[in-house]
Write a protein that holds these residues in place. Structure first.
Motif, PDB file in Angstrom:
ATOM      1  N   TYR A  39       1.125  -1.292  -0.033  1.00 34.20           N
ATOM      2  CA  TYR A  39      -0.045   0.382   0.072  1.00 34.20           C
ATOM      3  C   TYR A  39       0.513   1.078   0.205  1.00 34.20           C
ATOM      4  O   TYR A  39       0.309   2.376  -0.256  1.00 34.20           O
ATOM      5  CB  TYR A  39      -0.871  -0.438   0.916  1.00 34.20           C
ATOM      6  CG  TYR A  39      -2.074  -0.546   0.897  1.00 34.20           C
ATOM      7  CD1 TYR A  39      -3.629   0.177   0.021  1.00 34.20           C
ATOM      8  CD2 TYR A  39      -2.007  -1.934   1.383  1.00 34.20           C
ATOM      9  CE1 TYR A  39      -4.772  -1.042   0.599  1.00 34.20           C
ATOM     10  CE2 TYR A  39      -3.399  -2.695   0.800  1.00 34.20           C
ATOM     11  CZ  TYR A  39      -4.570  -2.022   0.891  1.00 34.20           C
ATOM     12  OH  TYR A  39      -5.979  -3.090   0.570  1.00 34.20           O
ATOM     13  N   THR A  40       1.586   1.287   0.725  1.00 38.49           N
ATOM     14  CA  THR A  40       3.100   2.370   0.570  1.00 38.49           C
ATOM     15  C   THR A  40       4.231   2.569  -0.669  1.00 38.49           C
ATOM     16  O   THR A  40       4.572   3.419  -0.387  1.00 38.49           O
ATOM     17  CB  THR A  40       3.559   2.452   1.946  1.00 38.49           C
ATOM     18  OG1 THR A  40       4.306   1.331   1.940  1.00 38.49           O
ATOM     19  CG2 THR A  40       2.372   2.865   3.309  1.00 38.49           C
ATOM     20  N   ARG A  43       8.223   2.217   0.639  1.00 38.27           N
ATOM     21  CA  ARG A  43       8.400   4.187   1.358  1.00 38.27           C
ATOM     22  C   ARG A  43       8.718   3.704   2.764  1.00 38.27           C
ATOM     23  O   ARG A  43       9.508   3.976   3.147  1.00 38.27           O
ATOM     24  CB  ARG A  43       7.586   5.003   1.285  1.00 38.27           C
ATOM     25  CG  ARG A  43       6.707   5.354   0.061  1.00 38.27           C
ATOM     26  CD  ARG A  43       6.010   6.769  -0.603  1.00 38.27           C
ATOM     27  NE  ARG A  43       5.705   7.497  -1.498  1.00 38.27           N
ATOM     28  CZ  ARG A  43       4.023   7.086  -2.156  1.00 38.27           C
ATOM     29  NH1 ARG A  43       3.795   5.934  -1.931  1.00 38.27           N
ATOM     30  NH2 ARG A  43       4.307   7.060  -3.373  1.00 38.27           N
ATOM     31  N   VAL A  55       2.156   4.243  12.560  1.00 39.52           N
ATOM     32  CA  VAL A  55       2.507   3.099  11.311  1.00 39.52           C
ATOM     33  C   VAL A  55       2.418   1.428  12.167  1.00 39.52           C
ATOM     34  O   VAL A  55       2.130   0.568  11.962  1.00 39.52           O
ATOM     35  CB  VAL A  55       4.041   3.415  10.687  1.00 39.52           C
ATOM     36  CG1 VAL A  55       4.250   1.798  10.167  1.00 39.52           C
ATOM     37  CG2 VAL A  55       3.949   4.399   9.613  1.00 39.52           C
ATOM     38  N   LEU A 119      -3.331   5.647   7.879  1.00 42.94           N
ATOM     39  CA  LEU A 119      -2.226   6.251   7.155  1.00 42.94           C
ATOM     40  C   LEU A 119      -2.396   7.317   6.194  1.00 42.94           C
ATOM     41  O   LEU A 119      -1.778   7.286   5.170  1.00 42.94           O
ATOM     42  CB  LEU A 119      -1.371   5.130   6.422  1.00 42.94           C
ATOM     43  CG  LEU A 119      -0.450   4.107   7.378  1.00 42.94           C
ATOM     44  CD1 LEU A 119       0.360   3.241   7.036  1.00 42.94           C
ATOM     45  CD2 LEU A 119      -0.126   4.731   8.278  1.00 42.94           C
ATOM     46  N   LEU A 124       2.017   8.585   2.933  1.00 41.36           N
ATOM     47  CA  LEU A 124       2.561   7.368   2.450  1.00 41.36           C
ATOM     48  C   LEU A 124       1.751   6.448   1.147  1.00 41.36           C
ATOM     49  O   LEU A 124       2.406   5.939   0.573  1.00 41.36           O
ATOM     50  CB  LEU A 124       2.590   6.445   3.361  1.00 41.36           C
ATOM     51  CG  LEU A 124       3.579   6.719   4.145  1.00 41.36           C
ATOM     52  CD1 LEU A 124       3.630   6.785   6.308  1.00 41.36           C
ATOM     53  CD2 LEU A 124       5.283   6.848   4.344  1.00 41.36           C
ATOM     54  N   LEU A 125       0.565   6.868   1.010  1.00 42.52           N
ATOM     55  CA  LEU A 125      -0.285   5.997  -0.071  1.00 42.52           C
ATOM     56  C   LEU A 125      -0.857   6.987  -0.948  1.00 42.52           C
ATOM     57  O   LEU A 125      -1.025   5.921  -1.903  1.00 42.52           O
ATOM     58  CB  LEU A 125      -2.363   5.686   0.975  1.00 42.52           C
ATOM     59  CG  LEU A 125      -2.050   5.572   1.911  1.00 42.52           C
ATOM     60  CD1 LEU A 125      -2.878   5.570   3.115  1.00 42.52           C
ATOM     61  CD2 LEU A 125      -1.171   3.609   2.466  1.00 42.52           C
TER      62      LEU A 125
END
Length: 129
Positions: A39-40, A43, A55, A119, A124-125
């Protein structure tokens, strides 16, 4: 590792009873990490400064979901499926072998919900460059 068992037990649970024992924690934490990395866009693996309490909490909730989904699936398989209907007079029962509380679709929906809750506003997404 995004969240340690110590963090899970003391900070995330805040006095509640753990759903996952310490000996199983590392395996399920790794599974949750893999989902988060999808999903990130990985990163989090490149910058450990991004691993905030959000997180860590997200990781803990995800690993509990993955653990419970696995446990539910195993129990349903051992019991012959999930009881779909039951009749008292004729003592009959119908088991649904394909459905369970944690279907793949349901698990994916809940996973996405958890990740976006923790998040969603962090960047981040973000899929762009």
């Amino acid at each position: 590792m995004y969240a340690s068992y110590g963090y899970y037990e003391t900070t995330y649970l805040m006095g509640r009873k753990p759903k996952i024992q310490e000996e199983d924690f590392q395996f399920w934490e790794k599974q949750a990490e893999r989902v988060l990395n999808q999903y990130t866009f990985s990163r989090l693996t490149s910058d450990f400064g991004l691993i905030t309490d959000d997180v860590k909490d997200c990781t803990c909730e995800l690993l509990e979901l993955l653990y419970q989904a696995n446990k539910s699936t195993q129990q349903a398989a051992e019991q012959g499926g999930v009881l779909q209907s039951y009749s008292n007079d004729g003592e009959s029962g119908t088991f649904d072998l394909l459905q369970s509380i944690f279907t793949e679709e349901g698990k994916a929906r809940k996973t996405k919900e958890i990740i976006h809750r923790y998040l969603g506003d962090t960047g981040l997404l973000y899929q762009g460059v």
